[in-house]
Design a protein around this motif. Sequence first.
Motif, PDB file in Angstrom:
ATOM      1  N   UNK A  76       0.812  -1.222   0.000  1.00 27.29           N
ATOM      2  CA  UNK A  76       0.000   0.000   0.000  1.00 27.29           C
ATOM      3  C   UNK A  76       0.844   1.270   0.000  1.00 27.29           C
ATOM      4  N   UNK A  77       2.168   1.149   0.210  1.00 29.50           N
ATOM      5  CA  UNK A  77       2.992   2.356   0.263  1.00 29.50           C
ATOM      6  C   UNK A  77       4.250   2.300  -0.598  1.00 29.50           C
ATOM      7  N   UNK A  78       4.702   1.115  -0.960  1.00 22.84           N
ATOM      8  CA  UNK A  78       5.944   1.013  -1.729  1.00 22.84           C
ATOM      9  C   UNK A  78       5.969  -0.273  -2.542  1.00 22.84           C
ATOM     10  N   UNK A  79       6.820  -0.273  -3.538  1.00 21.72           N
ATOM     11  CA  UNK A  79       7.018  -1.459  -4.354  1.00 21.72           C
ATOM     12  C   UNK A  79       8.504  -1.758  -4.470  1.00 21.72           C
ATOM     13  N   UNK A  80       8.814  -2.909  -5.008  1.00 23.89           N
ATOM     14  CA  UNK A  80      10.203  -3.315  -5.180  1.00 23.89           C
ATOM     15  C   UNK A  80      10.449  -3.629  -6.645  1.00 23.89           C
ATOM     16  N   UNK A  81      11.674  -3.412  -7.078  1.00 27.75           N
ATOM     17  CA  UNK A  81      12.028  -3.792  -8.434  1.00 27.75           C
ATOM     18  C   UNK A  81      13.492  -4.186  -8.526  1.00 27.75           C
ATOM     19  N   UNK A  82      13.777  -4.998  -9.518  1.00 28.77           N
ATOM     20  CA  UNK A  82      15.138  -5.419  -9.847  1.00 28.77           C
ATOM     21  C   UNK A  82      15.591  -4.577 -11.031  1.00 28.77           C
ATOM     22  N   UNK A  83      16.807  -4.084 -10.958  1.00 27.44           N
ATOM     23  CA  UNK A  83      17.407  -3.397 -12.098  1.00 27.44           C
ATOM     24  C   UNK A  83      18.616  -4.204 -12.555  1.00 27.44           C
ATOM     25  N   UNK A  84      18.659  -4.491 -13.851  1.00 29.44           N
ATOM     26  CA  UNK A  84      19.773  -5.230 -14.433  1.00 29.44           C
ATOM     27  C   UNK A  84      20.542  -4.276 -15.338  1.00 29.44           C
ATOM     28  N   UNK A  85      21.827  -4.120 -15.059  1.00 27.11           N
ATOM     29  CA  UNK A  85      22.701  -3.276 -15.875  1.00 27.11           C
ATOM     30  C   UNK A  85      23.690  -4.219 -16.543  1.00 27.11           C
ATOM     31  N   UNK A  86      23.675  -4.248 -17.859  1.00 30.28           N
ATOM     32  CA  UNK A  86      24.473  -5.243 -18.568  1.00 30.28           C
ATOM     33  C   UNK A  86      25.447  -4.596 -19.533  1.00 30.28           C
ATOM     34  N   UNK A  87      26.696  -5.036 -19.421  1.00 31.24           N
ATOM     35  CA  UNK A  87      27.724  -4.618 -20.357  1.00 31.24           C
ATOM     36  C   UNK A  87      28.094  -3.157 -20.250  1.00 31.24           C
ATOM     37  N   UNK A  93      26.588  -8.423 -26.132  1.00 32.61           N
ATOM     38  CA  UNK A  93      26.130  -9.808 -25.982  1.00 32.61           C
ATOM     39  C   UNK A  93      27.121 -10.676 -25.223  1.00 32.61           C
ATOM     40  N   UNK A  94      28.181 -10.088 -24.690  1.00 32.80           N
ATOM     41  CA  UNK A  94      29.160 -10.876 -23.936  1.00 32.80           C
ATOM     42  C   UNK A  94      28.736 -11.076 -22.487  1.00 32.80           C
ATOM     43  N   UNK A  95      27.676 -10.396 -22.062  1.00 32.17           N
ATOM     44  CA  UNK A  95      27.097 -10.589 -20.732  1.00 32.17           C
ATOM     45  C   UNK A  95      25.597 -10.768 -20.890  1.00 32.17           C
ATOM     46  N   UNK A  96      24.991 -11.488 -19.959  1.00 35.76           N
ATOM     47  CA  UNK A  96      23.551 -11.699 -20.044  1.00 35.76           C
ATOM     48  C   UNK A  96      22.997 -12.256 -18.757  1.00 35.76           C
ATOM     49  N   UNK A  97      21.691 -12.354 -18.714  1.00 32.83           N
ATOM     50  CA  UNK A  97      20.987 -12.818 -17.524  1.00 32.83           C
ATOM     51  C   UNK A  97      20.138 -14.025 -17.874  1.00 32.83           C
ATOM     52  N   UNK A  98      20.209 -15.054 -17.031  1.00 31.51           N
ATOM     53  CA  UNK A  98      19.342 -16.215 -17.182  1.00 31.51           C
ATOM     54  C   UNK A  98      18.089 -16.056 -16.333  1.00 31.51           C
ATOM     55  N   UNK A  99      18.257 -15.445 -15.145  1.00 34.25           N
ATOM     56  CA  UNK A  99      17.118 -15.267 -14.261  1.00 34.25           C
ATOM     57  C   UNK A  99      17.540 -14.686 -12.927  1.00 34.25           C
ATOM     58  N   UNK A 100      16.548 -14.261 -12.149  1.00 31.07           N
ATOM     59  CA  UNK A 100      16.781 -13.729 -10.811  1.00 31.07           C
ATOM     60  C   UNK A 100      15.768 -14.369  -9.879  1.00 31.07           C
TER      61      UNK A 100
END
Length: 108
Positions: A76-87, A93-100
């Motif tokens: 009711x007051x805040x949310x959460x998020x993931x930020x992915x910074x790549x390369x 394309x030398x870095x990437x994410x499979x999942x969190x």
Amino acid sequence: SNFLDIPIHLPYGANIEEIEAYVYDTNVTSNIEVRLYQGTLNNTTSVGLGSVASSGSAGAQTLTYTLPTPQQVANNSAGFFIQIIYGTTAGDTSVGIYGVRVKYSLTL
């Protein structure tokens, strides 16, 4: 740009304890970073709660960050998020994410 913001939807009252990122990094000079943020619902303020990053070129990796104090979800007051910074540049394309994975506990 070379980042991606992903909202996290968790039950009210859950306590976020840890993030685990499954990444690959095959470049010595480019890394991938995964950050956890808490933000206000109107998105005017966000606070970084922790991050993990690859280093070097070890290929597939599992990166884990445990929060020093679990963060309680109050939808009711805040949310959460993931930020992915790549390369170092967009389209790297030398870095990437499979999942969190977000580890949390919930008392019923």
